[in-house]
Design a protein around this motif. Structure first.
Motif, PDB file in Angstrom:
ATOM      1  N   LYS A  63       0.835  -1.197   0.000  1.00 43.26           N
ATOM      2  CA  LYS A  63       0.000   0.000   0.000  1.00 43.26           C
ATOM      3  C   LYS A  63       0.874   1.252   0.000  1.00 43.26           C
ATOM      4  CE  LYS A  63      -4.070  -1.957   2.295  1.00 43.26           C
ATOM      5  NZ  LYS A  63      -4.903  -1.984   3.529  1.00 43.26           N
ATOM      6  N   GLY A  64       0.517   2.190  -0.864  1.00 46.75           N
ATOM      7  CA  GLY A  64       1.286   3.418  -0.972  1.00 46.75           C
ATOM      8  C   GLY A  64       2.473   3.322  -1.916  1.00 46.75           C
ATOM      9  N   ARG A  65       2.819   2.113  -2.330  1.00 43.28           N
ATOM     10  CA  ARG A  65       3.956   1.926  -3.240  1.00 43.28           C
ATOM     11  C   ARG A  65       3.514   1.377  -4.599  1.00 43.28           C
ATOM     12  NH1 ARG A  65       7.749  -1.740  -2.145  1.00 43.28           N
ATOM     13  NH2 ARG A  65       6.376  -3.121  -0.944  1.00 43.28           N
ATOM     14  N   PHE A  66       2.531   0.514  -4.603  1.00 40.83           N
ATOM     15  CA  PHE A  66       2.055  -0.103  -5.837  1.00 40.83           C
ATOM     16  C   PHE A  66       0.697   0.482  -6.218  1.00 40.83           C
ATOM     17  CE2 PHE A  66       4.310  -4.518  -5.413  1.00 40.83           C
ATOM     18  CZ  PHE A  66       5.516  -3.865  -5.210  1.00 40.83           C
ATOM     19  N   THR A  67       0.447   0.570  -7.508  1.00 40.38           N
ATOM     20  CA  THR A  67      -0.844   1.032  -8.014  1.00 40.38           C
ATOM     21  C   THR A  67      -1.308   0.115  -9.136  1.00 40.38           C
ATOM     22  OG1 THR A  67      -0.288   3.334  -7.507  1.00 40.38           O
ATOM     23  CG2 THR A  67      -2.129   2.943  -9.009  1.00 40.38           C
ATOM     24  N   ILE A  68      -2.508  -0.412  -8.980  1.00 36.07           N
ATOM     25  CA  ILE A  68      -3.090  -1.241 -10.025  1.00 36.07           C
ATOM     26  C   ILE A  68      -4.072  -0.392 -10.826  1.00 36.07           C
ATOM     27  CG2 ILE A  68      -4.956  -2.122  -8.555  1.00 36.07           C
ATOM     28  CD1 ILE A  68      -4.672  -4.814 -10.051  1.00 36.07           C
ATOM     29  N   SER A  69      -4.090  -0.613 -12.126  1.00 31.44           N
ATOM     30  CA  SER A  69      -5.026   0.107 -12.980  1.00 31.44           C
ATOM     31  C   SER A  69      -5.375  -0.793 -14.163  1.00 31.44           C
ATOM     32  CB  SER A  69      -4.425   1.421 -13.464  1.00 31.44           C
ATOM     33  OG  SER A  69      -3.245   1.190 -14.230  1.00 31.44           O
ATOM     34  N   ARG A  70      -6.386  -0.395 -14.895  1.00 32.05           N
ATOM     35  CA  ARG A  70      -6.767  -1.199 -16.049  1.00 32.05           C
ATOM     36  C   ARG A  70      -7.223  -0.308 -17.190  1.00 32.05           C
ATOM     37  NH1 ARG A  70     -11.960  -4.769 -14.381  1.00 32.05           N
ATOM     38  NH2 ARG A  70     -11.992  -5.215 -16.617  1.00 32.05           N
ATOM     39  N   ASP A  71      -6.985  -0.769 -18.385  1.00 39.74           N
ATOM     40  CA  ASP A  71      -7.469  -0.122 -19.603  1.00 39.74           C
ATOM     41  C   ASP A  71      -8.517  -1.070 -20.182  1.00 39.74           C
ATOM     42  OD1 ASP A  71      -7.889   0.704 -22.265  1.00 39.74           O
ATOM     43  OD2 ASP A  71      -5.915   1.667 -22.315  1.00 39.74           O
ATOM     44  N   ILE A  72      -9.778  -0.713 -19.991  1.00 37.78           N
ATOM     45  CA  ILE A  72     -10.859  -1.602 -20.408  1.00 37.78           C
ATOM     46  C   ILE A  72     -10.830  -1.820 -21.917  1.00 37.78           C
ATOM     47  CG2 ILE A  72     -13.352  -1.862 -20.525  1.00 37.78           C
ATOM     48  CD1 ILE A  72     -13.512  -0.355 -17.853  1.00 37.78           C
ATOM     49  N   GLY A  73     -10.557  -0.794 -22.672  1.00 36.07           N
ATOM     50  CA  GLY A  73     -10.548  -0.907 -24.129  1.00 36.07           C
ATOM     51  C   GLY A  73      -9.467  -1.826 -24.650  1.00 36.07           C
ATOM     52  N   LYS A  74      -8.377  -1.930 -23.895  1.00 41.66           N
ATOM     53  CA  LYS A  74      -7.258  -2.785 -24.304  1.00 41.66           C
ATOM     54  C   LYS A  74      -7.252  -4.108 -23.562  1.00 41.66           C
ATOM     55  CE  LYS A  74      -4.154   1.005 -25.572  1.00 41.66           C
ATOM     56  NZ  LYS A  74      -2.832   1.652 -25.334  1.00 41.66           N
ATOM     57  N   ASN A  75      -8.243  -4.333 -22.710  1.00 42.02           N
ATOM     58  CA  ASN A  75      -8.299  -5.576 -21.907  1.00 42.02           C
ATOM     59  C   ASN A  75      -6.976  -5.811 -21.173  1.00 42.02           C
ATOM     60  OD1 ASN A  75     -10.929  -6.171 -22.759  1.00 42.02           O
ATOM     61  ND2 ASN A  75     -10.186  -7.263 -24.564  1.00 42.02           N
ATOM     62  N   THR A  76      -6.449  -4.745 -20.616  1.00 37.91           N
ATOM     63  CA  THR A  76      -5.121  -4.815 -20.007  1.00 37.91           C
ATOM     64  C   THR A  76      -5.158  -4.294 -18.581  1.00 37.91           C
ATOM     65  OG1 THR A  76      -4.042  -4.559 -22.156  1.00 37.91           O
ATOM     66  CG2 THR A  76      -2.726  -4.044 -20.213  1.00 37.91           C
ATOM     67  N   VAL A  77      -4.423  -4.958 -17.720  1.00 35.50           N
ATOM     68  CA  VAL A  77      -4.259  -4.513 -16.345  1.00 35.50           C
ATOM     69  C   VAL A  77      -2.784  -4.218 -16.126  1.00 35.50           C
ATOM     70  CG1 VAL A  77      -4.003  -6.865 -15.423  1.00 35.50           C
ATOM     71  CG2 VAL A  77      -4.775  -5.022 -13.928  1.00 35.50           C
ATOM     72  N   TYR A  78      -2.528  -3.185 -15.344  1.00 40.47           N
ATOM     73  CA  TYR A  78      -1.165  -2.742 -15.079  1.00 40.47           C
ATOM     74  C   TYR A  78      -0.881  -2.775 -13.576  1.00 40.47           C
ATOM     75  CZ  TYR A  78      -1.899  -0.728 -19.714  1.00 40.47           C
ATOM     76  OH  TYR A  78      -2.205  -0.545 -21.033  1.00 40.47           O
ATOM     77  N   LEU A  79       0.375  -2.916 -13.242  1.00 40.07           N
ATOM     78  CA  LEU A  79       0.806  -2.780 -11.853  1.00 40.07           C
ATOM     79  C   LEU A  79       2.046  -1.898 -11.843  1.00 40.07           C
ATOM     80  CD1 LEU A  79       0.208  -3.657  -8.919  1.00 40.07           C
ATOM     81  CD2 LEU A  79       1.958  -5.428  -9.216  1.00 40.07           C
ATOM     82  N   GLN A  80       1.871  -0.678 -11.387  1.00 45.02           N
ATOM     83  CA  GLN A  80       2.994   0.242 -11.224  1.00 45.02           C
ATOM     84  C   GLN A  80       3.597   0.009  -9.856  1.00 45.02           C
ATOM     85  OE1 GLN A  80       4.358   2.542 -13.436  1.00 45.02           O
ATOM     86  NE2 GLN A  80       5.962   2.732 -11.876  1.00 45.02           N
ATOM     87  N   MET A  81       4.855  -0.342  -9.840  1.00 46.78           N
ATOM     88  CA  MET A  81       5.530  -0.668  -8.583  1.00 46.78           C
ATOM     89  C   MET A  81       6.653   0.336  -8.342  1.00 46.78           C
ATOM     90  SD  MET A  81       5.697  -4.829  -8.898  1.00 46.78           S
ATOM     91  CE  MET A  81       6.843  -4.795 -10.278  1.00 46.78           C
ATOM     92  N   ASN A  82       6.492   1.126  -7.296  1.00 41.72           N
ATOM     93  CA  ASN A  82       7.490   2.133  -6.928  1.00 41.72           C
ATOM     94  C   ASN A  82       8.125   1.775  -5.591  1.00 41.72           C
ATOM     95  OD1 ASN A  82       6.743   3.633  -9.237  1.00 41.72           O
ATOM     96  ND2 ASN A  82       5.186   4.744  -8.073  1.00 41.72           N
ATOM     97  N   SER A  83       9.235   2.415  -5.308  1.00 41.53           N
ATOM     98  CA  SER A  83       9.945   2.196  -4.036  1.00 41.53           C
ATOM     99  C   SER A  83      10.113   0.712  -3.746  1.00 41.53           C
ATOM    100  CB  SER A  83       9.184   2.884  -2.882  1.00 41.53           C
ATOM    101  OG  SER A  83       9.023   4.259  -3.121  1.00 41.53           O
TER     102      SER A  83
END
Length: 114
Positions: A63-83
């Motif tokens: 929590k506070g370091r990772f961010t999950i997001s999704r692009d519905i149009g591209k059927n894609t999920v992302y995980l931005q991992m910081n620190s």
């Protein structure tokens, strides 16, 4: 239906990585999507999840370091991992409920050096 994950690699502590997971095939609906990880000798654990309405949840240690997001149009999920920390080292797997069935992608290795 397939899930194709990418973006893993080797990074120094404090660095960042972005994982992507694209779903392909005969897709009619995608509900939950998420990222799990499994470190050597440990059980696979949920890192982050996102439901179709956009609500997210995270494992406490990210929590506070990772961010999950999704692009519905591209059927894609992302995980931005910081620190990133050495304890984040693991094989990361994407997971999705597609057409009311659960699918797993092949893992992608994330290694964080101290």
């Amino acid at each position: 239906v397939q899930l194709q994950a990418s973006g893993g690699g080797l990074v120094q502590a404090g660095g960042s990585l972005r994982l992507s997971c694209a779903a392909s095939g005969a897709i009619f609906s995608i509900n939950d999507m998420g990222w799990y990880r499994q470190a050597p000798g440990k059980q696979r654990e949920l890192v982050a999840g996102i439901i179709s309405g956009g609500r997210t949840n995270y494992e406490d240690s990210v929590k506070g370091r990772f961010t999950i997001s999704r692009d519905i149009g591209k059927n894609t999920v992302y995980l931005q991992m910081n620190s990133l920390k050495p304890e984040d080292t693991a094989v990361y797997y994407c997971n999705a409920v597609i057409n009311r069935m659960e699918y797993w992608g092949k893992g992608t290795q994330v290694t964080v050096s101290s």
